[in-house]
Design a protein around this motif. Structure first.
Motif, PDB file in Angstrom:
ATOM      1  N   HIS A 166      36.215  32.955  39.656  1.00 20.68           N
ATOM      2  CA  HIS A 166      35.845  34.144  38.889  1.00 20.68           C
ATOM      3  C   HIS A 166      34.793  34.977  39.611  1.00 20.68           C
ATOM      4  CE1 HIS A 166      37.410  34.209  34.574  1.00 20.68           C
ATOM      5  NE2 HIS A 166      38.282  33.559  35.333  1.00 20.68           N
ATOM      6  N   ILE A 167      33.823  34.275  40.235  1.00 18.39           N
ATOM      7  CA  ILE A 167      32.734  34.994  40.918  1.00 18.39           C
ATOM      8  C   ILE A 167      33.308  35.787  42.084  1.00 18.39           C
ATOM      9  CG2 ILE A 167      30.540  34.738  42.171  1.00 18.39           C
ATOM     10  CD1 ILE A 167      30.249  32.051  40.577  1.00 18.39           C
ATOM     11  N   GLY A 168      34.177  35.122  42.827  1.00 18.82           N
ATOM     12  CA  GLY A 168      34.831  35.786  43.964  1.00 18.82           C
ATOM     13  C   GLY A 168      35.599  37.013  43.505  1.00 18.82           C
ATOM     14  N   ALA A 169      36.286  36.883  42.394  1.00 15.74           N
ATOM     15  CA  ALA A 169      37.081  37.999  41.881  1.00 15.74           C
ATOM     16  C   ALA A 169      36.182  39.178  41.521  1.00 15.74           C
ATOM     17  CB  ALA A 169      37.882  37.551  40.668  1.00 15.74           C
ATOM     18  N   HIS A 170      35.042  38.860  40.875  1.00 15.33           N
ATOM     19  CA  HIS A 170      34.098  39.933  40.519  1.00 15.33           C
ATOM     20  C   HIS A 170      33.586  40.633  41.766  1.00 15.33           C
ATOM     21  CE1 HIS A 170      33.807  39.929  36.222  1.00 15.33           C
ATOM     22  NE2 HIS A 170      33.702  38.603  36.195  1.00 15.33           N
ATOM     23  N   GLN A 171      33.262  39.808  42.775  1.00 12.25           N
ATOM     24  CA  GLN A 171      32.758  40.379  44.036  1.00 12.25           C
ATOM     25  C   GLN A 171      33.800  41.291  44.679  1.00 12.25           C
ATOM     26  OE1 GLN A 171      31.522  37.045  46.325  1.00 12.25           O
ATOM     27  NE2 GLN A 171      29.402  37.195  45.664  1.00 12.25           N
ATOM     28  N   LEU A 172      35.055  40.830  44.632  1.00 13.09           N
ATOM     29  CA  LEU A 172      36.153  41.608  45.214  1.00 13.09           C
ATOM     30  C   LEU A 172      36.259  42.964  44.529  1.00 13.09           C
ATOM     31  CD1 LEU A 172      38.595  41.556  47.176  1.00 13.09           C
ATOM     32  CD2 LEU A 172      39.953  40.652  45.304  1.00 13.09           C
ATOM     33  N   ARG A 178      50.234  33.537  43.833  1.00 13.47           N
ATOM     34  CA  ARG A 178      49.287  32.502  44.237  1.00 13.47           C
ATOM     35  C   ARG A 178      47.860  33.046  44.236  1.00 13.47           C
ATOM     36  NH1 ARG A 178      48.303  31.100  49.220  1.00 13.47           N
ATOM     37  NH2 ARG A 178      49.836  32.582  49.944  1.00 13.47           N
ATOM     38  N   MET A 179      47.687  34.253  44.781  1.00 13.05           N
ATOM     39  CA  MET A 179      46.351  34.861  44.835  1.00 13.05           C
ATOM     40  C   MET A 179      45.824  35.109  43.423  1.00 13.05           C
ATOM     41  SD  MET A 179      46.744  37.730  47.739  1.00 13.05           S
ATOM     42  CE  MET A 179      47.307  37.356  49.375  1.00 13.05           C
ATOM     43  N   ALA A 180      46.675  35.633  42.569  1.00  9.18           N
ATOM     44  CA  ALA A 180      46.253  35.954  41.202  1.00  9.18           C
ATOM     45  C   ALA A 180      45.808  34.689  40.475  1.00  9.18           C
ATOM     46  CB  ALA A 180      47.387  36.636  40.452  1.00  9.18           C
ATOM     47  N   TYR A 181      46.601  33.614  40.567  1.00  9.70           N
ATOM     48  CA  TYR A 181      46.238  32.354  39.906  1.00  9.70           C
ATOM     49  C   TYR A 181      44.942  31.804  40.469  1.00  9.70           C
ATOM     50  CZ  TYR A 181      50.621  31.951  37.350  1.00  9.70           C
ATOM     51  OH  TYR A 181      51.647  32.149  36.488  1.00  9.70           O
ATOM     52  N   HIS A 182      44.780  31.892  41.787  1.00  7.32           N
ATOM     53  CA  HIS A 182      43.557  31.380  42.400  1.00  7.32           C
ATOM     54  C   HIS A 182      42.331  32.112  41.853  1.00  7.32           C
ATOM     55  CE1 HIS A 182      40.841  29.777  45.431  1.00  7.32           C
ATOM     56  NE2 HIS A 182      40.367  31.016  45.525  1.00  7.32           N
ATOM     57  N   LEU A 183      42.420  33.459  41.825  1.00  9.99           N
ATOM     58  CA  LEU A 183      41.274  34.246  41.367  1.00  9.99           C
ATOM     59  C   LEU A 183      40.943  33.943  39.914  1.00  9.99           C
ATOM     60  CD1 LEU A 183      42.035  37.695  43.002  1.00  9.99           C
ATOM     61  CD2 LEU A 183      40.241  36.092  43.652  1.00  9.99           C
ATOM     62  N   LEU A 184      41.977  33.794  39.074  1.00  7.76           N
ATOM     63  CA  LEU A 184      41.732  33.601  37.644  1.00  7.76           C
ATOM     64  C   LEU A 184      41.327  32.165  37.323  1.00  7.76           C
ATOM     65  CD1 LEU A 184      44.724  35.683  36.280  1.00  7.76           C
ATOM     66  CD2 LEU A 184      42.313  36.321  36.264  1.00  7.76           C
ATOM     67  N   GLN A 185      41.906  31.193  38.037  1.00  5.58           N
ATOM     68  CA  GLN A 185      41.649  29.787  37.723  1.00  5.58           C
ATOM     69  C   GLN A 185      40.358  29.284  38.336  1.00  5.58           C
ATOM     70  OE1 GLN A 185      45.104  27.867  39.268  1.00  5.58           O
ATOM     71  NE2 GLN A 185      45.768  27.181  37.250  1.00  5.58           N
ATOM     72  N   ARG A 186      40.155  29.607  39.622  1.00  8.69           N
ATOM     73  CA  ARG A 186      39.117  28.890  40.369  1.00  8.69           C
ATOM     74  C   ARG A 186      37.966  29.753  40.838  1.00  8.69           C
ATOM     75  NH1 ARG A 186      41.406  24.048  41.333  1.00  8.69           N
ATOM     76  NH2 ARG A 186      43.683  24.050  41.379  1.00  8.69           N
ATOM     77  N   LYS A 216      33.920  44.568  42.922  1.00 14.82           N
ATOM     78  CA  LYS A 216      32.757  45.404  43.250  1.00 14.82           C
ATOM     79  C   LYS A 216      32.874  45.970  44.660  1.00 14.82           C
ATOM     80  CE  LYS A 216      29.190  43.065  41.147  1.00 14.82           C
ATOM     81  NZ  LYS A 216      27.944  42.352  41.343  1.00 14.82           N
ATOM     82  N   ALA A 217      33.244  45.081  45.607  1.00 11.96           N
ATOM     83  CA  ALA A 217      33.314  45.504  47.010  1.00 11.96           C
ATOM     84  C   ALA A 217      34.372  46.585  47.195  1.00 11.96           C
ATOM     85  CB  ALA A 217      33.627  44.306  47.900  1.00 11.96           C
ATOM     86  N   LEU A 218      35.499  46.379  46.541  1.00  9.23           N
ATOM     87  CA  LEU A 218      36.611  47.327  46.681  1.00  9.23           C
ATOM     88  C   LEU A 218      36.207  48.677  46.095  1.00  9.23           C
ATOM     89  CD1 LEU A 218      39.446  47.199  47.797  1.00  9.23           C
ATOM     90  CD2 LEU A 218      40.301  46.633  45.537  1.00  9.23           C
ATOM     91  N   ASP A 219      35.577  48.608  44.935  1.00  8.94           N
ATOM     92  CA  ASP A 219      35.151  49.816  44.245  1.00  8.94           C
ATOM     93  C   ASP A 219      34.130  50.584  45.091  1.00  8.94           C
ATOM     94  OD1 ASP A 219      35.758  51.131  41.915  1.00  8.94           O
ATOM     95  OD2 ASP A 219      33.757  50.705  41.087  1.00  8.94           O
ATOM     96  N   HIS A 220      33.170  49.828  45.635  1.00 10.20           N
ATOM     97  CA  HIS A 220      32.105  50.427  46.447  1.00 10.20           C
ATOM     98  C   HIS A 220      32.695  51.062  47.700  1.00 10.20           C
ATOM     99  CE1 HIS A 220      28.637  50.538  49.213  1.00 10.20           C
ATOM    100  NE2 HIS A 220      27.965  50.822  48.097  1.00 10.20           N
ATOM    101  N   ALA A 221      33.601  50.310  48.329  1.00 11.31           N
ATOM    102  CA  ALA A 221      34.199  50.806  49.577  1.00 11.31           C
ATOM    103  C   ALA A 221      35.001  52.077  49.317  1.00 11.31           C
ATOM    104  CB  ALA A 221      35.101  49.737  50.193  1.00 11.31           C
ATOM    105  N   LEU A 222      35.759  52.065  48.237  1.00  8.91           N
ATOM    106  CA  LEU A 222      36.588  53.233  47.931  1.00  8.91           C
ATOM    107  C   LEU A 222      35.725  54.470  47.695  1.00  8.91           C
ATOM    108  CD1 LEU A 222      39.430  51.919  45.625  1.00  8.91           C
ATOM    109  CD2 LEU A 222      39.633  52.922  47.889  1.00  8.91           C
TER     110      LEU A 222
END
Lengths: 198, 242
Positions: free
Chosen positions: A37-43, A27-35, A45-51
């Motif tokens: 895209h901006i949120g997915a990019h932010q995620l 469900r999460m994967a479909y949401h990110l890909l379908q609806r 970036k944020a994850l990468d930065h945090a790590l």
């Protein structure tokens, strides 16, 4: 029909989150890909930065972007008190309660003998070094009142007693505003056992 | 009644271990009086206001009600029996040791009513006495006996003669003590007759008996536990070294 390999990869990766099974991950994967895209990019970036930037504070072991976190650097805190908590969420709760002005040490876990988590896994050697800095006068044990939390508190108290550092444990009993009629038997039994003179 | 076959009400039990399951539930390893070790799922037990939180504690006598056909039963109700102070400090770590032994050595759904009684007595002893060594040795011996691995502590297995406190013996697993004499003890553990006789009578006042009985129990338990060491034993060792 099989989903494309990269989609399957994404679903599989999302399953590393706690409480996320195959269906939620899908469900999460479909949401990110379908609806979103901006949120997915932010995620990403944020994850990468945090790590890359978040590490453990040298003094309190909590997450921070600096070598020593803001709380540990603060001049307003009482450096003679050191409170030991299990998780960062416990530290936040202590801060919200606005009852404590000392510093903290976050274990990032607890002793759990039956799961094979021992003193080495929760870095008690670091806690010992921290408590022996010469400024700390009292260590307040605020681990959970579960059996594992109690075992952790016992181990730390034994560890620090050998160093002649004063160790205290937060009290337990009926919740504030609690009524005897509605409290669970375990809490009530312990409260009676640990009653004090007034 | 068939409807009741998969349902049990108010069964005396102890919690041995619990670990998180999904977001808000727990899987609880229980030791029940009449059904042995049974894993159960406690739904919603991790929710902040769950009534189960203060009840599903290890080392406390409980009455559990559960249902289900699969290996993992569904826990319905927990009732607090109480009457036993909770374990603190070193006694608590010893309690974890008992639980680890039971989780590792008891097969699931293998009832051991007698062992259940022993376990309860041992917990009471741990919460009221200071000298833990005899309590632990006693429990280990009784547990092995209940599981069908009883120790031979009174006679020599080769000659069938009673043990002599002054002699040295070689204890072999699943056989028992035989007199050491001039032979070697590469397939067993060497100890004095006094230790074995003291263990038989439950007298742990002698320091050599304490030392050797600990070594013997460790030797025998390791055999039944297999390759994986006991985590609590390491913890007890760490604590003693502080």
């Amino acid at each position: 029909m099989r989903a494309p390999a990269s989609l399957e990869d994404l679903i599989e990766s999302l399953r590393c989150l706690p409480g996320v099974g195959p269906r939620s991950a899908q469900r999460m994967a479909y949401h990110l890909l379908q609806r979103d895209h901006i949120g997915a990019h932010q995620l990403v970036k944020a994850l990468d930065h945090a790590l890359e930037h978040i590490k453990h504070c040298e003094k309190c072991n909590n997450f921070t972007e600096k070598a020593i976190c803001e709380l540990c650097c603060s001049q307003r805190r009482n450096a003679e008190l050191l409170c030991v908590v299990e998780m960062p969420a416990d530290l936040l709760m202590m801060e919200q309660a606005n009852c404590y002005k000392g510093l903290y040490f976050v274990l990032m876990g607890k002793l759990s003998p039956l799961d094979g988590i021992g003193p080495k896994e929760i870095h008690l050697d670091r806690l010992l070094r921290r408590a022996k800095d010469g400024i700390v006068q009292e260590v307040v044990l605020a681990t959970n009142f579960t059996m594992e939390g109690e075992a952790t508190a016992h181990y730390i108290s034994e560890l620090l007693h050998t160093q002649e550092i004063k160790v205290t444990r937060i009290a337990r009993g009926l919740p504030v505003g609690g009524e005897l009629e509605h409290v669970d038997s375990g809490t009530l039994a312990q409260a009676v056992l640990e009653r004090r003179v007034i | 009644m068939i409807a009741n076959k998969y349902r049990q009400d108010t069964e005396p039990a102890f919690v041995l271990h619990a670990y998180p399951y999904l977001e808000t539930s727990l899987v609880v390893e229980t030791f029940t009086r009449n059904f042995g070790r049974i894993p159960m799922i406690a739904k919603g037990a991790k929710r902040p206001r769950s009534a189960l939180r203060g009840l599903l504690l290890a080392f406390q006598p409980l009455h559990l009600s559960w249902a289900g056909k699969s290996e993992l039963r569904t826990l319905h109700k927990v009732e607090w029996q109480g009457g036993q102070p909770s374990l603190q400090g070193m006694a608590l770590i010893c309690g974890f040791y008992l639980n680890e032994l039971l989780v590792r050595l008891l097969r699931r759904e293998d009832p051991h009513e007698q062992l259940f009684e022993y376990y309860q007595e041992t917990l009471i002893a741990l919460s009221s006495q200071q000298d833990y060594t005899p309590i632990l040795r006693h429990f280990e011996q009784r547990m092995l006996k209940e599981l069908g691995y009883a120790l031979t502590l009174s006679y020599d297995v080769t000659t069938n003669k009673p043990l002599n406190a002054q002699e040295k013996y070689c204890y072999e697993i699943e056989r028992g003590p035989k007199i050491l004499g001039a032979g070697d003890c590469s397939r067993g553990l060497q100890l004095s007759g006094r230790t074995l006789l003291d263990m038989e009578t439950g007298d742990y006042s002698d320091s050599i008996t304490r030392q050797q009985s600990k070594a013997l129990m460790r030797y025998i338990l390791n055999h039944y536990l297999g390759d994986q060491p006991l985590h609590t034993r390491q913890l007890l060792k760490d604590l003693q070294q502080l």
